[in-house]
Design a protein around this motif. Structure first.
Motif, PDB file in Angstrom:
ATOM      1  N   GLY A 131       0.814  -1.210   0.000  1.00  0.00           N
ATOM      2  CA  GLY A 131       0.000   0.000   0.000  1.00  0.00           C
ATOM      3  C   GLY A 131       0.846   1.258   0.000  1.00  0.00           C
ATOM      4  O   GLY A 131       0.496   2.252  -0.638  1.00  0.00           O
ATOM      5  N   ALA A 132       1.962   1.219   0.706  1.00  0.00           N
ATOM      6  CA  ALA A 132       2.863   2.371   0.713  1.00  0.00           C
ATOM      7  C   ALA A 132       3.505   2.557  -0.656  1.00  0.00           C
ATOM      8  O   ALA A 132       3.599   3.683  -1.172  1.00  0.00           O
ATOM      9  N   ILE A 133       3.949   1.479  -1.280  1.00  0.00           N
ATOM     10  CA  ILE A 133       4.565   1.560  -2.604  1.00  0.00           C
ATOM     11  C   ILE A 133       3.566   2.085  -3.626  1.00  0.00           C
ATOM     12  O   ILE A 133       3.923   2.857  -4.528  1.00  0.00           O
ATOM     13  N   ASP A 134       2.302   1.710  -3.480  1.00  0.00           N
ATOM     14  CA  ASP A 134       1.257   2.187  -4.392  1.00  0.00           C
ATOM     15  C   ASP A 134       1.139   3.703  -4.393  1.00  0.00           C
ATOM     16  O   ASP A 134       0.636   4.283  -5.363  1.00  0.00           O
ATOM     17  N   SER A 135       1.570   4.358  -3.329  1.00  0.00           N
ATOM     18  CA  SER A 135       1.347   5.794  -3.175  1.00  0.00           C
ATOM     19  C   SER A 135       2.571   6.637  -3.490  1.00  0.00           C
ATOM     20  O   SER A 135       2.560   7.846  -3.262  1.00  0.00           O
TER      21      SER A 135
END
Length: 202
Positions: A131-135
């Motif tokens: 989820g962090a990488i997605d942002s």
């Protein structure tokens, strides 16, 4: 974005290509191997050390050139205290002693506690490192890799590889504000002038 949202999955050919390119960066391989021994939950080596290695190889530079630091993200929502994260960071200093780069370790379960103070916009709590990488601010930045037991390289690339190998900076306005994208883009173009920077569209 090229290829659309892909759930982070790459074809066998894409994985082989990315591993071959990242494998040219001996420091990256060393950090990856040492990180695997820490047993961090849900961890990935991520951010600049990955996409900048690709940029270096594509443009004929030394694979590790211009890389500021090596980021390791993990996810532990069982203890959101700074003390718990700091204990992992201190353990990492011992694990990465002698590696000639700065290795930064962060618990992505805690990001929402400090993000607004640093960047001026709220960050909903992440549910995973993915989820962090997605942002991340640009699609080319959205990469992660870790080593599984047995030495298998596992990749996460929600935006595919077209932009990173094509030297394209495309805004990913999921979270990071425009100023963050533009500041990062300006800094990266200063190091890799071959990059094509697409305008903010968020």
């Amino acid at each position: 974005m090229p290829g659309g949202t892909r759930g982070g999955r790459l074809s066998d050919g894409e994985q082989e290509r990315l591993r071959e390119v990242l494998g040219r960066n001996a420091v990256l391989v060393e950090v990856l191997g040492r990180a695997a021994g820490m047993g961090l939950p849900g961890w990935y080596l991520t951010a600049g050390c990955l996409f900048q290695t690709v940029w270096n190889v594509v443009t004929g530079r030394p694979p590790g050139g211009g890389i500021k630091d090596y980021d390791i993200f993990y996810f532990d929502d069982t203890d959101l205290s700074w003390e718990a994260e700091d204990a992992v960071i201190r353990a990492g200093r011992e694990v990465f002693a002698g590696v000639p780069v700065e290795v930064e370790i962060r618990n992505e379960a805690r990001v929402h506690l400090w993000y607004a103070r640093k960047f001026g916009v709220p960050c909903p709590p992440y549910r995973s490192v993915e989820g962090a990488i997605d942002s991340f601010a640009a699609t080319a930045c959205c990469l992660g890799v870790r080593l599984e037991t047995g030495g298998e390289w596992v990749f996460y690339a929600p935006c595919g590889l077209d932009d990173v190998f094509g030297l394209v900076l495309r805004p990913n306005p999921v979270l990071a504000p425009r100023e963050v994208y533009e500041a990062k883009a300006a800094r990266w173009v200063g190091e890799w002038p071959e990059l094509t920077v697409l305008p903010w569209s968020g």
